[in-house]
Design an enzyme around this catalytic site. Structure first.
Site, PDB file in Angstrom:
ATOM      1  N   ASP A   1       0.863  -1.179   0.000  1.00 38.25           N
ATOM      2  CA  ASP A   1       0.000   0.000   0.000  1.00 38.25           C
ATOM      3  C   ASP A   1       0.901   1.231   0.000  1.00 38.25           C
ATOM      4  OD1 ASP A   1      -2.002   1.843   0.256  1.00 38.25           O
ATOM      5  OD2 ASP A   1      -2.703   1.164   2.216  1.00 38.25           O
TER       6      ASP A   1
ATOM      7  N   ASP B   1      -2.965   2.476  -5.893  1.00 40.62           N
ATOM      8  CA  ASP B   1      -1.882   2.493  -4.914  1.00 40.62           C
ATOM      9  C   ASP B   1      -1.784   1.251  -4.039  1.00 40.62           C
ATOM     10  OD1 ASP B   1      -4.269   3.058  -3.672  1.00 40.62           O
ATOM     11  OD2 ASP B   1      -3.459   4.594  -2.347  1.00 40.62           O
ATOM     12  N   GLU B   2      -2.493   0.194  -4.362  1.00 43.07           N
ATOM     13  CA  GLU B   2      -2.351  -1.008  -3.551  1.00 43.07           C
ATOM     14  C   GLU B   2      -2.652  -2.257  -4.362  1.00 43.07           C
ATOM     15  OE1 GLU B   2      -5.199  -1.674  -0.379  1.00 43.07           O
ATOM     16  OE2 GLU B   2      -6.541  -0.165  -1.216  1.00 43.07           O
TER      17      GLU B   2
END
EC number: 2.7.7.7
Length: 444
Positions: free
Chosen positions: A11, A105-106
């Site tokens: 993350d 983003d993850e």
């Protein structure tokens, strides 16, 4: 449940804000808030410096300004976020063929398919530390928090335990001990309504939830949700990491530097996107029945509308006509920052006579009015806080603020020291938006 910690969750920390700080040297180490900057705006991401003042995502921007008046409030630059995300996802796919992105983003990574000497806690920890360093390298300095465990559930929780820039590997057998002290809201799907229902039966922590029978949970929150809570409270999660499959749709979407309100302009943008989508369909010798419009509004809320045709089509006029109708169901009066058109329900044939009763319109959707509106868009001077600009004399920089015929620009880039600030006329002919060359997003 796996016997070894082979599921990794990465993350990226305060992603949007971190990208802005990376690209704007004067903002490094200072509070940054990304989101809607207007009176009805909503915070998308806050840097950790801003979070120290109590600013968090989904907070009204007006409240964030009260809490942290000295922060830099910026609109999003999604081209920069997408490029950074692609670099990270490419890195992850070089590690394992099983990578499941959850957002820009993850992502989850299945380490059982990675080239590791073994899957002991020691080996996995060393691998994860190396991965964090490689993420920092490919992103130009961004940090990511990593969690590793025997399931998706545990890996995701682990990545939240030591943010930012953390690393937590949960050894097999320790999962339930890890969960028991935590609030029940740590479990996916336990939002405010479910948490309140559990509170009424005396459940606040996972340890308390673990004491409740499955039958009681089903009675309180329903069969499907109750069964899920029962299992997750015991750290039982056997969901696999699912790699991206072949696209089931073809779509195009664009994010704009300024919110658009003009309905004719929005219709023209839809027309252009419909043309791009159907061009891709035709090249792939495909057609589709379901047309979907995606709209992200000024407050970062996202809305989708879909309609299914009697048969598949690859005709730009048809897709554009349906897309315009769908957009009419969304209140866009506050401004649109992202617009997209997609076609799904794909088939390898076309019902040619589906709209045979309609006279062909050679100018629809790309008629003279459409092209005029789009041309006007390309010359419109709207300066949004945070947007990239370029000046013939002063070089590249970004907009700090604008109003009353003046635009304030800080001239700096990711590769320069903090730059000077200049106020220029908003119609300065030597100043223009800077559009970096970015790679085309994958189809679908």
């Amino acid at each position: 449940m796996r016997a070894e910690p082979t599921i990794l969750h990465v993350d990226l920390d305060a992603f949007f804000a971190a990208v802005e700080q990376r690209d704007k040297p004067s903002l490094r180490g200072k509070p940054v808030v990304v989101g809607g900057v207007g009176g009805r705006g909503v915070v998308s991401t806050a840097s950790y410096e801003a979070r120290a003042f109590g600013v968090h995502s989904a907070m009204p921007t007006a409240e964030a300004r009260r809490r942290c008046p000295n922060a830099a409030f910026l609109t999003g630059r999604f081209h920069a976020y997408r490029e950074t995300s692609r670099a990270v996802m490419a890195l992850l796919r070089g590690i394992s063929p099983l990578v499941e992105p959850l957002s820009l983003d993850e992502a989850f990574v299945d380490l059982a398919e990675a080239d590791l000497p073994d899957h002991s806690v020691t080996a996995v920890s060393a691998f994860a530390r190396d991965l964090k360093a490689r993420v920092r390298e490919v992103t130009g300095g961004l940090t990511g928090s990593v969690g590793v465990g025997t399931s998706k559930f545990i890996a995701k929780i682990a990545s939240d335990l030591d943010k930012p820039d953390g690393l937590v590997v949960v050894a097999p057998g320790n999962e339930r001990d890890l969960l028991r002290p935590m609030q029940v809201t740590v479990i996916p799907g336990v939002g405010p309504a479910t948490a309140e229902s559990l509170r009424r039966i005396g459940v606040h922590t996972v340890a308390e939830l673990e004491q409740i029978s499955e039958d009681e949970l089903v009675r309180v929150v329903g069969r499907s949700h109750g069964r899920s809570l029962y299992l997750l409270a015991r750290a039982q999660d056997d969901r696999p990491v699912v790699a991206e499959r072949e696209a089931k749709s073809v779509s195009v979407e664009d994010t704009y530097d300024t919110d658009h309100v003009d309905r004719r302009l929005l219709a023209a943008l839809l027309d252009r996107q419909a043309g791009k989508v159907t061009e891709r369909l035709q090249k792939a010798r495909l057609s589709g029945r379901t047309v979907t419009v995606k709209v992200r509004l000024h407050d970062f809320s996202t809305h989708t509308r879909s309609a299914t045709l009697p048969g598949p089509t690859d005709d730009a006029r048809t897709v554009a006509r349906v897309a315009r109708s769908l957009l009419g169901d969304v209140d866009t009066s506050g401004g649109v920052r992202l617009l997209g058109v997609g076609v799904s329900g794909l088939a390898d044939w076309i019902q040619d006579d589906l709209f045979a009763d309609q006279e062909p319109d050679e100018t629809d959707p790309f008629d003279e009015e459409t092209e005029t509106v789009l041309a006007r868009l390309s010359h419109r001077r709207v300066w949004a806080p945070g947007m990239d600009v370029e000046h013939d004399v002063h070089g590249r920089g970004w907009v700090w603020g604008a109003g009353r015929g003046v635009v304030t620009v800080r001239f700096e880039t990711a590769d320069t020291p903090p730059g000077r600030v200049l106020s220029l006329a908003a119609d300065d002919p030597e100043l223009r938006p800077y559009s970096p060359q970015v790679s085309e997003p994958p189809e679908g």
